[in-house]
Design a protein around this motif. Structure first.
Motif, PDB file in Angstrom:
ATOM      1  N   GLY A 185       0.795  -1.231   0.000  1.00 44.05           N
ATOM      2  CA  GLY A 185       0.000   0.000   0.000  1.00 44.05           C
ATOM      3  C   GLY A 185       0.825   1.278   0.000  1.00 44.05           C
ATOM      4  O   GLY A 185       2.053   1.259  -0.045  1.00 44.05           O
ATOM      5  N   PHE A 186       0.109   2.375   0.060  1.00 40.32           N
ATOM      6  CA  PHE A 186       0.713   3.703   0.081  1.00 40.32           C
ATOM      7  C   PHE A 186       0.254   4.415   1.348  1.00 40.32           C
ATOM      8  O   PHE A 186      -0.867   4.911   1.416  1.00 40.32           O
ATOM      9  N   PRO A 187       1.101   4.459   2.384  1.00 45.79           N
ATOM     10  CA  PRO A 187       0.666   5.011   3.664  1.00 45.79           C
ATOM     11  C   PRO A 187       0.356   6.509   3.612  1.00 45.79           C
ATOM     12  O   PRO A 187      -0.383   7.012   4.430  1.00 45.79           O
ATOM     13  N   HIS A 188       0.888   7.227   2.642  1.00 45.42           N
ATOM     14  CA  HIS A 188       0.671   8.676   2.582  1.00 45.42           C
ATOM     15  C   HIS A 188      -0.629   9.055   1.868  1.00 45.42           C
ATOM     16  O   HIS A 188      -1.070  10.178   1.947  1.00 45.42           O
ATOM     17  N   VAL A 189      -1.271   8.133   1.187  1.00 44.71           N
ATOM     18  CA  VAL A 189      -2.485   8.430   0.414  1.00 44.71           C
ATOM     19  C   VAL A 189      -3.619   8.939   1.297  1.00 44.71           C
ATOM     20  O   VAL A 189      -4.245   9.946   0.957  1.00 44.71           O
ATOM     21  N   PRO A 190      -3.948   8.336   2.442  1.00 48.92           N
ATOM     22  CA  PRO A 190      -5.032   8.889   3.273  1.00 48.92           C
ATOM     23  C   PRO A 190      -4.761  10.332   3.708  1.00 48.92           C
ATOM     24  O   PRO A 190      -5.678  11.136   3.774  1.00 48.92           O
ATOM     25  N   CYS A 191      -3.502  10.663   3.964  1.00 44.86           N
ATOM     26  CA  CYS A 191      -3.155  12.036   4.344  1.00 44.86           C
ATOM     27  C   CYS A 191      -3.425  12.998   3.195  1.00 44.86           C
ATOM     28  O   CYS A 191      -3.933  14.097   3.394  1.00 44.86           O
ATOM     29  N   LEU A 192      -3.082  12.577   1.974  1.00 44.90           N
ATOM     30  CA  LEU A 192      -3.320  13.423   0.803  1.00 44.90           C
ATOM     31  C   LEU A 192      -4.805  13.644   0.585  1.00 44.90           C
ATOM     32  O   LEU A 192      -5.242  14.749   0.272  1.00 44.90           O
ATOM     33  N   ALA A 242      -2.622  20.064  -1.976  1.00 45.47           N
ATOM     34  CA  ALA A 242      -2.658  18.769  -1.292  1.00 45.47           C
ATOM     35  C   ALA A 242      -1.495  17.878  -1.695  1.00 45.47           C
ATOM     36  O   ALA A 242      -0.997  17.096  -0.892  1.00 45.47           O
ATOM     37  N   THR A 243      -1.042  17.972  -2.937  1.00 45.92           N
ATOM     38  CA  THR A 243       0.034  17.098  -3.422  1.00 45.92           C
ATOM     39  C   THR A 243       1.398  17.765  -3.410  1.00 45.92           C
ATOM     40  O   THR A 243       2.376  17.150  -3.802  1.00 45.92           O
ATOM     41  N   GLU A 244       1.460  19.002  -2.965  1.00 43.96           N
ATOM     42  CA  GLU A 244       2.732  19.723  -2.947  1.00 43.96           C
ATOM     43  C   GLU A 244       3.689  19.076  -1.948  1.00 43.96           C
ATOM     44  O   GLU A 244       3.334  18.802  -0.803  1.00 43.96           O
ATOM     45  N   LYS A 245       4.916  18.846  -2.405  1.00 44.35           N
ATOM     46  CA  LYS A 245       5.937  18.277  -1.524  1.00 44.35           C
ATOM     47  C   LYS A 245       6.739  19.419  -0.931  1.00 44.35           C
ATOM     48  O   LYS A 245       7.124  20.342  -1.625  1.00 44.35           O
TER      49      LYS A 245
END
Length: 120
Positions: A2-9, A22-25
């Protein structure tokens, strides 16, 4: 896996309703004060001033940034005692907008200025 950062995004997108934000690093500890559009407008203003033979010094630019943020109620971490943006902010904006050239303005004679203006 999975992608653990997806729920945060997704959560950030739902709160901001802005996909770019939202997607800015972010790298480092500093947050960008102005949006991309605001920076482009600021850079266009500085270039316009320079084209009229009123160049800005780095100190002028830092004061201008503070005033812009303060008058538009933009949250910032600029020095409120000196009422100017910091050197790091200036370095970053010049890096993002390399067409800006800030230096000590030199006097332009009236004859030279009139020779450079377009005749109607």
């Amino acid at each position: 896996m999975g992608f653990p950062h997806v729920p945060c995004l997704i959560k950030k997108y739902l709160t901001t309703q802005n996909i770019e934000e939202a997607t800015e690093k972010k790298l480092g500890r500093f947050k960008q004060i102005f949006t991309k559009d605001q920076e482009l407008e600021l850079a266009a203003y500085v270039k316009d001033i320079e084209s009229r033979f009123f160049g800005l010094t780095t100190k002028d630019m830092r004061i201008l940034a503070f005033d812009l943020a303060d008058k538009n109620n933009i949250k910032h971490n600029f020095d409120t005692g000196k009422k100017m943006a910091g050197r790091i902010w200036l370095e970053k904006i010049i890096k993002r907008n390399p067409e800006l050239s800030l230096r000590k303005p030199e006097a332009t004679s009236a004859a030279r200025a009139s020779g450079l203006t377009k005749l109607l």
